[in-house]
Design a protein around this motif. Sequence first.
Motif, mmCIF file in Angstrom:
data_model
loop_
_atom_site.group_PDB
_atom_site.id
_atom_site.type_symbol
_atom_site.label_atom_id
_atom_site.label_comp_id
_atom_site.label_asym_id
_atom_site.label_seq_id
_atom_site.Cartn_x
_atom_site.Cartn_y
_atom_site.Cartn_z
ATOM 1 N N HIS A 177 57.181 -10.787 10.372
ATOM 2 C CA HIS A 177 58.450 -11.087 10.154
ATOM 3 C C HIS A 177 59.301 -10.147 10.596
ATOM 4 O O HIS A 177 60.553 -10.146 11.079
ATOM 5 C CB HIS A 177 58.802 -11.164 8.630
ATOM 6 N N GLN A 178 58.786 -8.869 10.629
ATOM 7 C CA GLN A 178 59.569 -7.510 11.308
ATOM 8 C C GLN A 178 59.701 -7.629 12.511
ATOM 9 O O GLN A 178 60.929 -7.327 13.474
ATOM 10 C CB GLN A 178 58.766 -6.307 10.785
ATOM 11 N N ALA A 228 54.297 -9.998 6.916
ATOM 12 C CA ALA A 228 55.449 -8.992 6.898
ATOM 13 C C ALA A 228 55.692 -8.405 8.326
ATOM 14 O O ALA A 228 56.640 -8.114 8.628
ATOM 15 C CB ALA A 228 55.032 -7.709 5.728
ATOM 16 N N GLN A 229 54.547 -8.055 9.054
ATOM 17 C CA GLN A 229 54.536 -7.757 10.290
ATOM 18 C C GLN A 229 55.320 -8.531 11.299
ATOM 19 O O GLN A 229 56.106 -8.155 12.273
ATOM 20 C CB GLN A 229 53.165 -6.961 11.009
ATOM 21 N N THR A 252 55.695 -5.363 -0.876
ATOM 22 C CA THR A 252 55.247 -6.033 0.171
ATOM 23 C C THR A 252 56.030 -7.591 0.085
ATOM 24 O O THR A 252 56.293 -8.142 1.250
ATOM 25 C CB THR A 252 53.485 -6.397 0.509
ATOM 26 N N PHE A 292 49.548 -11.125 3.388
ATOM 27 C CA PHE A 292 50.909 -10.711 3.228
ATOM 28 C C PHE A 292 51.453 -9.666 4.159
ATOM 29 O O PHE A 292 52.502 -9.974 4.737
ATOM 30 C CB PHE A 292 51.237 -10.282 1.653
ATOM 31 N N ASP A 300 59.467 -7.484 1.273
ATOM 32 C CA ASP A 300 59.592 -7.577 2.661
ATOM 33 C C ASP A 300 59.207 -8.999 3.321
ATOM 34 O O ASP A 300 60.069 -9.310 4.280
ATOM 35 C CB ASP A 300 58.594 -6.653 3.230
ATOM 36 N N ILE A 301 58.656 -9.890 2.486
ATOM 37 C CA ILE A 301 58.358 -11.116 3.061
ATOM 38 C C ILE A 301 59.234 -12.274 2.296
ATOM 39 O O ILE A 301 58.889 -13.465 2.262
ATOM 40 C CB ILE A 301 57.115 -11.426 3.343
#
Length: 350
Positions: free
Chosen positions: A150-151, A147-148, A34, A143, A37-38
Amino acid sequence: MRTIQGMAPAGARSSRKATGQGGIAQNKWQLLKTIEDIREPLGLKGTSISLLRAMISFLRVDQVDATRDDGHICFASNASLAKRAHVSIQTVERHIAKLVSLGLLTRRSSGNGKRWARRDRHGSIVLATGLSLLPLAERYPEFMRMAQGHQDHQNELGRLRDMCSAALSNLKAHLMPANWDESLLSKARNLLRRQPDKQALSDLLDEITVEISKITCAEPDDLRGAAPEIEGHKETSKTQYVKEETSFQIEVGQNQMERAYPRLCTELRFAKNQEDCRRLMDELAGHLNLGNTWFSIKDLGPALSFMILGYLLERTETINNHRGYAFKLCQDLSNKSLDWRTLLKKPRSK
């Protein structure tokens, strides 16, 4: 690059336990994934991730656990961490400070500043000082949301990048090389080679669109004939249909769909339900390398999404660039320069 505010270590000093409360406890490697991913929105370099991985590897349990010191405290020395992460001790110290400042780690310091572990006569750790990884588990929901977000941001950038590339190709296709605006082309090339932000891509798309509109106003007939004959853009004009309708109001019978798109209907024959059907269509779009253009197509509604994908599959052998072709179809359908009934026509025989 977007900066992250409010990453205060105070959020990492929560008294909540990392087990048994709202699913806070997580596998240590999942927590690391995780953070990876960020990494960009957090402003972390690869070295920080490598160091975090080294710390996690020193934990002897799989779950980050607040109820036991060996479940969340890394008491390895900087020298041990440097060796495992393949960096210098000075680098370890610098990146630990970065991770602590972001609230990803907290320090449990001893009186002499050393990290150590006290064990019982069975060898189990009963007390330890060092670097606590507990914030990773406590802040996991935060987090995941980051992450979502950012995606979603990356998907939007990809969609804009695809739109710029397709629009640029469209512009060049309607101009002789001698008439190309070299300053615009140079700007576009330089921008698309880098990692531009959303505003820069939007501005570029606006500039290209303005240039295309100039040509459209000057030479409308030439533009209509510029598309490959196979596209069928000249076969049917929207002016032949008086009734206006939104893309979500389009209704086409099953028999018509099967006659027009036998390949797509065959692929979807064994779909169990609508969700399974959408999943299979997403896979086919990925196979055709439609990229983020597929998201724009799906915004047109389920009927047009089905028709465009079916249209591409029936002509896949004669299309060189499926993504650019799909973008042009989507664009023409959106601005009503192409009537959707054209998509029901069978491919012309060779």
